[in-house]
Design a protein around this motif. Structure first.
Motif, mmCIF file in Angstrom:
data_model
loop_
_atom_site.group_PDB
_atom_site.id
_atom_site.type_symbol
_atom_site.label_atom_id
_atom_site.label_comp_id
_atom_site.label_asym_id
_atom_site.label_seq_id
_atom_site.Cartn_x
_atom_site.Cartn_y
_atom_site.Cartn_z
ATOM 1 N N GLU A 112 0.829 -1.205 0.000
ATOM 2 C CA GLU A 112 0.000 0.000 0.000
ATOM 3 C C GLU A 112 0.862 1.253 0.000
ATOM 4 O O GLU A 112 0.565 2.226 -0.707
ATOM 5 C CB GLU A 112 -0.916 0.000 1.227
ATOM 6 N N LEU A 113 1.940 1.221 0.807
ATOM 7 C CA LEU A 113 2.841 2.377 0.858
ATOM 8 C C LEU A 113 3.531 2.585 -0.485
ATOM 9 O O LEU A 113 3.710 3.731 -0.935
ATOM 10 C CB LEU A 113 3.877 2.184 1.967
ATOM 11 N N GLU A 114 3.919 1.472 -1.108
ATOM 12 C CA GLU A 114 4.545 1.588 -2.426
ATOM 13 C C GLU A 114 3.560 2.161 -3.438
ATOM 14 O O GLU A 114 3.921 3.024 -4.256
ATOM 15 C CB GLU A 114 5.046 0.220 -2.890
ATOM 16 N N THR A 115 2.293 1.678 -3.357
ATOM 17 C CA THR A 115 1.261 2.211 -4.259
ATOM 18 C C THR A 115 1.017 3.689 -3.975
ATOM 19 O O THR A 115 0.919 4.507 -4.901
ATOM 20 C CB THR A 115 -0.054 1.428 -4.086
ATOM 21 N N SER A 116 0.925 4.028 -2.664
ATOM 22 C CA SER A 116 0.721 5.428 -2.293
ATOM 23 C C SER A 116 1.883 6.286 -2.752
ATOM 24 O O SER A 116 1.693 7.424 -3.206
ATOM 25 C CB SER A 116 0.543 5.550 -0.773
ATOM 26 N N ASN A 117 3.091 5.723 -2.628
ATOM 27 C CA ASN A 117 4.277 6.463 -3.057
ATOM 28 C C ASN A 117 4.248 6.707 -4.562
ATOM 29 O O ASN A 117 4.557 7.817 -5.035
ATOM 30 C CB ASN A 117 5.535 5.683 -2.667
ATOM 31 N N ARG A 118 3.850 5.653 -5.313
ATOM 32 C CA ARG A 118 3.741 5.825 -6.765
ATOM 33 C C ARG A 118 2.661 6.845 -7.114
ATOM 34 O O ARG A 118 2.853 7.697 -7.990
ATOM 35 C CB ARG A 118 3.426 4.478 -7.431
ATOM 36 N N ASP A 119 1.514 6.734 -6.379
ATOM 37 C CA ASP A 119 0.425 7.682 -6.636
ATOM 38 C C ASP A 119 0.865 9.105 -6.304
ATOM 39 O O ASP A 119 0.514 10.061 -7.021
ATOM 40 C CB ASP A 119 -0.808 7.314 -5.804
ATOM 41 N N LEU A 120 1.615 9.232 -5.193
ATOM 42 C CA LEU A 120 2.090 10.562 -4.795
ATOM 43 C C LEU A 120 3.047 11.128 -5.833
ATOM 44 O O LEU A 120 2.966 12.306 -6.202
ATOM 45 C CB LEU A 120 2.778 10.478 -3.422
ATOM 46 N N LYS A 121 3.950 10.258 -6.313
ATOM 47 C CA LYS A 121 4.875 10.715 -7.359
ATOM 48 C C LYS A 121 4.112 11.120 -8.616
ATOM 49 O O LYS A 121 4.423 12.141 -9.238
ATOM 50 C CB LYS A 121 5.877 9.608 -7.681
ATOM 51 N N ALA A 122 3.090 10.290 -8.959
ATOM 52 C CA ALA A 122 2.287 10.614 -10.141
ATOM 53 C C ALA A 122 1.530 11.919 -9.941
ATOM 54 O O ALA A 122 1.432 12.750 -10.858
ATOM 55 C CB ALA A 122 1.311 9.473 -10.433
ATOM 56 N N LEU A 123 0.998 12.117 -8.698
ATOM 57 C CA LEU A 123 0.270 13.351 -8.406
ATOM 58 C C LEU A 123 1.183 14.559 -8.478
ATOM 59 O O LEU A 123 0.808 15.610 -9.022
ATOM 60 C CB LEU A 123 -0.378 13.246 -7.019
ATOM 61 N N LEU A 124 2.398 14.399 -7.925
ATOM 62 C CA LEU A 124 3.356 15.508 -7.983
ATOM 63 C C LEU A 124 3.715 15.831 -9.431
ATOM 64 O O LEU A 124 3.841 17.005 -9.806
ATOM 65 C CB LEU A 124 4.609 15.151 -7.182
ATOM 66 N N GLU A 125 3.866 14.761 -10.228
ATOM 67 C CA GLU A 125 4.167 14.978 -11.640
ATOM 68 C C GLU A 125 2.993 15.661 -12.338
ATOM 69 O O GLU A 125 3.192 16.565 -13.163
ATOM 70 C CB GLU A 125 4.469 13.637 -12.307
ATOM 71 N N GLN A 126 1.769 15.224 -11.979
ATOM 72 C CA GLN A 126 0.589 15.860 -12.563
ATOM 73 C C GLN A 126 0.504 17.321 -12.160
ATOM 74 O O GLN A 126 0.122 18.179 -12.964
ATOM 75 C CB GLN A 126 -0.673 15.116 -12.118
ATOM 76 N N ARG A 127 0.860 17.601 -10.924
ATOM 77 C CA ARG A 127 0.800 18.994 -10.461
ATOM 78 C C ARG A 127 1.830 19.853 -11.183
ATOM 79 O O ARG A 127 1.561 21.016 -11.504
ATOM 80 C CB ARG A 127 1.016 19.057 -8.950
ATOM 81 N N LYS A 128 2.988 19.251 -11.421
ATOM 82 C CA LYS A 128 3.995 19.998 -12.185
ATOM 83 C C LYS A 128 3.461 20.311 -13.579
ATOM 84 O O LYS A 128 3.577 21.441 -14.070
ATOM 85 C CB LYS A 128 5.283 19.180 -12.282
ATOM 86 N N GLU A 129 2.890 19.279 -14.217
ATOM 87 C CA GLU A 129 2.321 19.484 -15.543
ATOM 88 C C GLU A 129 1.168 20.477 -15.485
ATOM 89 O O GLU A 129 0.997 21.308 -16.394
ATOM 90 C CB GLU A 129 1.833 18.150 -16.118
#
Length: 356
Positions: A112-129
């Protein structure tokens, strides 16, 4: 001679015989006494042996009892130790099961933490975009507005000024919609977006929102089709937020309809709900695009082609409609896209009275 041979015994002979018999008797008596003594000794020996046998039997019985007791004690210890081992084994099995469960929970938590970490990274990337896209999308209308104002400041006809000012207004409205979507989405995420409740005629609201796009519709030579009953039921909702939802949907429909295409808005109702559908005649959306269409920061293929949009408009629409106990769905048949809003009725419409 014969008479001499068979003569009677004499007295001397009798005395000898008596003497011999007496000696024999004495010897017999001595032998008897000796036999008695021997018998007495044997009896004593037997008695002693009997006592020894009793003692031996007693010792044997004591030893046997002790041996049995010792064996029973040993067996009791073995049973006790076996019980302790069985208890320890059961406790060990329980702790092993708990450890396995803990390991499983830890593995699940790690996943779950790995998934959350991936989601967080994806969210941060989305926010950058998102920030990059928003900066680009806000910059273009401002540049266009400045150019229009520069042109207006020069000599031009009244008709040209009106058209140019309409372009400025359209650009400013586009920027305002993006800013409102961004602010309202973040307010919603923070739990600070206040939703009021009032009686709203959503069919009339569709007409009102369409009037704001009159210049864009005319400029792109679009055809607009409207369909709604004359008497329409009211709903309980926030009129300002509902207007933003409809504006977002109409903005997308107009934006993605090719020049000369058609935008349609249909309003209907049944006993429990009202439905508003807004359609465009663009190239439509694929199944995969429709699966993520309402996600935060999601931009469809059309948005990428147009270069305009923050990926927050449809996310905001879905959250607001759901907060008002409604639903919003997207359908596409390969050509064109339709968004349908469904909201519960607050009260049925009053019948229209015909006046002669």
């Amino acid at each position: 001679m014969a008479e001499e041979e068979h003569s009677e015994p004499t007295c001397a002979d009798d005395s000898k015989l008596i003497s011999l018999n007496g000696n024999s008797l004495h010897e017999v008596m001595l032998d008897r006494d000796d036999a008695r003594n021997d018998l007495s000794e044997k009896v004593l020996e037997l008695a002693t042996m009997a006592r020894l046998l009793e003692v031996a039997q007693s010792h044997i019985q004591d030893s046997a009892v002790k041996a049995v007791q010792t064996e029973l004690a040993d067996r009791a210890k073995i049973v006790e130790q076996t019980s302790l081992l069985a208890f320890s084994a059961a406790d060990l099995a329980k702790k092993t099961a708990e450890l396995l469960h803990s390991n499983e929970m830890l593995s699940n938590r790690t996943a779950e933490l790995e998934t959350s970490n991936r989601d967080l990274k994806a969210l941060l990337e989305q926010r950058k975009e998102f920030v990059a896209g928003l900066s680009h999308d806000l910059k273009n209308p401002l540049i266009g507005s400045n150019r229009v104002l520069e042109h207006v400041s020069k000599k031009c006809s009244d008709e040209e000024q009106i058209a140019l000012l309409q372009m400025v207004i359209g650009s400013n409205q586009s920027m305002l919609r993006m800013i409102w979507n961004m602010l309202d989405s973040y307010r919603y995420e923070a739990g600070a977006l206040m939703i009021t409740s009032e009686k709203v005629n959503i069919s009339e609201l569709v007409h009102e929102c369409l009037n704001e796009f009159a210049f864009d519709i005319s400029n792109s030579e679009l055809q607009v089709k409207l369909s709604a009953p004359e008497a329409f039921p009211l709903i309980d909702g926030d009129q300002i937020l509902l207007k933003r939802v409809l504006t977002n949907l109409l903005d997308n429909a107009i934006k993605y309809t090719p020049e000369g295409g058609t935008v349609e808005a249909f309003s209907s109702y049944n006993e429990t709900a009202v439905m508003v559908s807004i359609s465009d005649s663009g190239k439509g959306l694929s199944f995969l695009e429709r699966q993520t269409l309402f996600n935060q920061f999601c931009q469809g293929v059309q948005s990428k082609y147009s270069g305009v949009g923050t990926g927050l408009g449809l996310y905001f629409c879905k959250r607001i409609i759901e907060e008002m106990s409604g639903t919003i769905e997207c359908t596409s048949s390969g050509e064109g896209t339709t968004f349908t809003i469904k909201l519960p009725i607050a009260c049925q419409p009053e019948p229209i009275m015909n006046v002669d």
